[in-house]
Motif scaffolding. Structure first.
Motif, mmCIF file in Angstrom:
data_model
loop_
_atom_site.group_PDB
_atom_site.id
_atom_site.type_symbol
_atom_site.label_atom_id
_atom_site.label_comp_id
_atom_site.label_asym_id
_atom_site.label_seq_id
_atom_site.Cartn_x
_atom_site.Cartn_y
_atom_site.Cartn_z
ATOM 1 N N GLY A 110 24.666 -52.838 26.297
ATOM 2 C CA GLY A 110 24.355 -53.885 27.274
ATOM 3 C C GLY A 110 23.014 -54.561 27.079
ATOM 4 O O GLY A 110 22.336 -54.876 28.064
ATOM 5 N N GLY A 129 20.310 -56.989 27.243
ATOM 6 C CA GLY A 129 20.164 -58.204 28.032
ATOM 7 C C GLY A 129 21.078 -58.304 29.242
ATOM 8 O O GLY A 129 21.082 -59.311 29.926
ATOM 9 N N ASP A 130 21.854 -57.262 29.536
ATOM 10 C CA ASP A 130 22.831 -57.273 30.631
ATOM 11 C C ASP A 130 22.538 -56.107 31.579
ATOM 12 O O ASP A 130 22.960 -54.978 31.327
ATOM 13 C CB ASP A 130 24.235 -57.179 30.046
ATOM 14 N N ASP A 184 23.652 -55.316 34.565
ATOM 15 C CA ASP A 184 24.831 -54.677 35.152
ATOM 16 C C ASP A 184 25.454 -53.669 34.184
ATOM 17 O O ASP A 184 25.779 -52.546 34.567
ATOM 18 C CB ASP A 184 25.873 -55.711 35.562
ATOM 19 N N ALA A 185 25.612 -54.062 32.931
ATOM 20 C CA ALA A 185 26.195 -53.163 31.933
ATOM 21 C C ALA A 185 25.311 -51.937 31.722
ATOM 22 O O ALA A 185 25.813 -50.814 31.603
ATOM 23 C CB ALA A 185 26.409 -53.899 30.607
ATOM 24 N N GLN A 186 23.996 -52.147 31.701
ATOM 25 C CA GLN A 186 23.091 -51.016 31.516
ATOM 26 C C GLN A 186 23.134 -50.081 32.723
ATOM 27 O O GLN A 186 23.155 -48.852 32.565
ATOM 28 C CB GLN A 186 21.670 -51.492 31.231
ATOM 29 N N TYR A 221 15.071 -56.952 38.770
ATOM 30 C CA TYR A 221 16.210 -56.030 38.685
ATOM 31 C C TYR A 221 16.436 -55.240 39.970
ATOM 32 O O TYR A 221 17.438 -54.535 40.083
ATOM 33 C CB TYR A 221 16.036 -55.065 37.513
#
Length: 137
Positions: A49, A51-52, A54-56, A90
């Protein structure tokens, strides 16, 4: 006075460490365990993920859950979380994602303590979030 024996382990399901550390440390009776900060690392040690946020977030909690399951616990075994994010921006997505995911861990919607810190960076600049936990097994 006899010193308590300290033990370390990498439970089944743990992804590769990103340095010289174990995923879990505990005193010989093993009831309280300190779980190392989990990062957005995949099974092959790759950053997931980039740059993402949510994915991280999801990868971090998948990894944390896998480590705890590998010790024989569940997310309901967590006594305390410490969360590190690399940007104030974040915080809102962290709160949103946590509100969506945590009810599946804690049916009564009573959640463990969490310390949320904004830090300058994590071990690799691609990482945006890290979560560690104190767990009762």
């Amino acid at each position: 006075m006899t010193m308590a024996a300290v033990r370390y382990e990498n439970p089944e399901g743990s992804n590769p460490a990103q340095g010289l550390y174990s995923n879990v440390g505990y005193v010989e009776d093993g009831r309280i365990r300190m779980v190392a900060g989990q990062l957005a690392v995949g099974a092959e040690g790759e950053v997931v993920g980039v740059g993402d946020f949510d994915a991280q977030f999801h990868q971090v909690f998948d990894n944390l859950e896998a480590v705890i399951r590998g010790m024989g616990g569940t997310m309901a075994s967590v006594l305390k979380f410490s969360t590190f994010v690399t940007d104030r921006a974040y915080i809102e997505p962290f709160m949103r994602l946590r509100a969506a995911r945590f009810p599946s861990f804690y049916a009564d919607e009573v959640y463990p303590p969490n310390t949320l810190l904004i830090v300058q960076g994590l071990v690799k600049h691609e990482f945006m979030i890290e979560v560690e936990a104190v767990v009762a097994i």
